[in-house]
Design an enzyme around this catalytic site. Structure first.
Site, PDB file in Angstrom:
ATOM      1  N   LYS A  27      -3.054   6.203  -4.436  1.00  0.00           N
ATOM      2  CA  LYS A  27      -4.354   7.048  -3.686  1.00  0.00           C
ATOM      3  C   LYS A  27      -4.206   7.863  -4.574  1.00  0.00           C
ATOM      4  O   LYS A  27      -2.762   8.536  -4.957  1.00  0.00           O
ATOM      5  CB  LYS A  27      -3.961   6.754  -2.111  1.00  0.00           C
ATOM      6  CG  LYS A  27      -3.824   5.785  -1.209  1.00  0.00           C
ATOM      7  CD  LYS A  27      -4.603   6.018  -0.171  1.00  0.00           C
ATOM      8  CE  LYS A  27      -4.147   4.853   0.863  1.00  0.00           C
ATOM      9  NZ  LYS A  27      -2.070   4.809   0.603  1.00  0.00           N
ATOM     10  N   TYR A  67       2.939   9.408  -0.771  1.00  0.00           N
ATOM     11  CA  TYR A  67       4.252   9.363   0.494  1.00  0.00           C
ATOM     12  C   TYR A  67       5.670   9.170  -1.058  1.00  0.00           C
ATOM     13  O   TYR A  67       6.743   9.567  -0.016  1.00  0.00           O
ATOM     14  CB  TYR A  67       3.714   8.198   0.651  1.00  0.00           C
ATOM     15  CG  TYR A  67       3.217   7.420   1.075  1.00  0.00           C
ATOM     16  CD1 TYR A  67       2.009   7.886   2.116  1.00  0.00           C
ATOM     17  CD2 TYR A  67       2.189   5.578   1.114  1.00  0.00           C
ATOM     18  CE1 TYR A  67       0.741   8.037   2.843  1.00  0.00           C
ATOM     19  CE2 TYR A  67       1.058   5.757   1.939  1.00  0.00           C
ATOM     20  CZ  TYR A  67       0.223   6.033   2.358  1.00  0.00           C
ATOM     21  OH  TYR A  67      -0.914   6.175   3.303  1.00  0.00           O
ATOM     22  N   HIS A  73      -7.452   9.424  -1.759  1.00  0.00           N
ATOM     23  CA  HIS A  73      -7.015   9.524  -0.049  1.00  0.00           C
ATOM     24  C   HIS A  73      -7.675  10.384   1.010  1.00  0.00           C
ATOM     25  O   HIS A  73      -8.124   9.467   1.580  1.00  0.00           O
ATOM     26  CB  HIS A  73      -5.863  10.261  -0.623  1.00  0.00           C
ATOM     27  CG  HIS A  73      -4.940   9.608   0.687  1.00  0.00           C
ATOM     28  ND1 HIS A  73      -3.288   9.411   0.506  1.00  0.00           N
ATOM     29  CD2 HIS A  73      -4.262   9.501   1.394  1.00  0.00           C
ATOM     30  CE1 HIS A  73      -2.284   9.011   1.024  1.00  0.00           C
ATOM     31  NE2 HIS A  73      -3.439   8.687   1.965  1.00  0.00           N
ATOM     32  N   ASP A  94       0.802  -1.468   0.019  1.00  0.00           N
ATOM     33  CA  ASP A  94       0.123  -0.033  -0.100  1.00  0.00           C
ATOM     34  C   ASP A  94       0.648   0.851  -0.098  1.00  0.00           C
ATOM     35  O   ASP A  94       1.924   1.167   0.952  1.00  0.00           O
ATOM     36  CB  ASP A  94      -1.172  -0.164   1.683  1.00  0.00           C
ATOM     37  CG  ASP A  94      -1.944   1.503   1.240  1.00  0.00           C
ATOM     38  OD1 ASP A  94      -3.096   1.503   0.562  1.00  0.00           O
ATOM     39  OD2 ASP A  94      -1.616   2.381   1.912  1.00  0.00           O
TER      40      ASP A  94
END
Length: 278
Positions: free
Chosen positions: A80, A55, A111, A50
């Site tokens: 996401k 990120y 998200h 994930d």
């Protein structure tokens, strides 16, 4: 112990596709850390990874995928849509696929609803189109409240397969979990270990349960998720913990154990509230 308990469990989503019940989260990891962590995870038996645009480590996930001996069909890769990209869904997906070096992702999530933008419905419509075009296999949401899901369902007729929410013993989220379950939507827990324990791992009852089974407090908490039919994505970049977090299929908690962990709930969020985060 039976073989049934020793192997990864899969949950079937409402679109018929199966997702591993334990995956690796890579929040707050650099690309290099992510590549190493994902490689370790694949070797340990994980098949679900994930990540997310925000990120900034999709490239690390992609590098680990590329160097893996696993067949792509064995993997379940999630990423996401970040909040500023609600009006640029196709561009965001294409960028993620480029960084991941993939033709498709197994799951793509919005998200956050970012309600003040009022774009999550149109973003959902774009996810539906991306799924029709084969860029994503399953589509879902993250941090959505029932009111947000009801709106996208009313306006598009398409339910999300997953709602990924903050969920751990300090924030058990029973009400929204039950609501999603009634809708056939699977719940996925982010920060399933409350960001490294947050006092849970030192709780006398958790330690007592862990000692009884010869497991760590983290393994006990992850087992609680599994037996509550929650999909969990614990984050770690430490090889020993990555392996430990996966080794949760060879024991079962009793109803008393589960109740003890349920009673730790404080409705305590460690992350932002979905109505407030933009």
């Amino acid at each position: 112990m039976s073989n049934k308990l020793m192997t990864q469990k899969y949950i079937t989503m409402l679109d018929g596709k199966k997702i591993p019940q334990i995956g690796l989260g890579v929040w707050q990891a650099t690309n290099d850390e992510t590549e190493r962590a994902v490689t370790t995870a694949f070797e340990a038996g994980y098949r679900s990874i994930d990540t997310a645009t925000v990120y900034e480590n999709e490239k690390g996930v992609g590098a680990a995928i590329k160097s893996s001996v696993l067949n792509r069909k064995e993997m379940f890769i999630t990423t996401k849509l970040w909040n500023p990209e609600h009006n640029n869904v196709r561009g965001a997906i294409n960028k993620s696929l480029e960084l991941l070096e993939l033709d498709y992702v197994d799951s793509y999530l919005i998200h956050w609803p970012a309600p003040s933008q009022n774009l999550y419905v149109s973003a959902w419509e774009e996810l539906i189109r991306a799924q029709e075009d084969g860029l994503v296999r399953s589509i879902g949401v993250s941090n959505f409240l029932p009111e947000h899901i009801e709106r996208i369902l009313k306006e598009t007729g398409v339910k999300p397969t997953i709602n990924q929410i903050e969920l751990h013993p300090l924030l058990s989220q029973k009400e929204i979990t039950q609501w999603c379950t009634n809708q056939g939507i699977k719940v996925q827990a982010w920060s399933p270990l409350a960001q490294g324990g947050e006092g849970i791992f030192k709780h006398k009852d958790i330690i007592k349960i862990a000692n009884h089974y010869g497991k760590s407090p983290a393994q006990v908490v992850l087992r609680w998720h599994i037996q509550n039919n929650i999909i969990a994505i614990p984050k770690s970049v430490t090889p020993s913990r990555i392996i430990e977090n996966f080794n949760v299929f060879d024991f079962e908690l009793t109803l008393d154990d589960l109740t003890i962990i349920d009673n730790l709930n404080q409705n305590k969020r460690l992350g932002p509230h979905p109505l407030e985060f933009e």
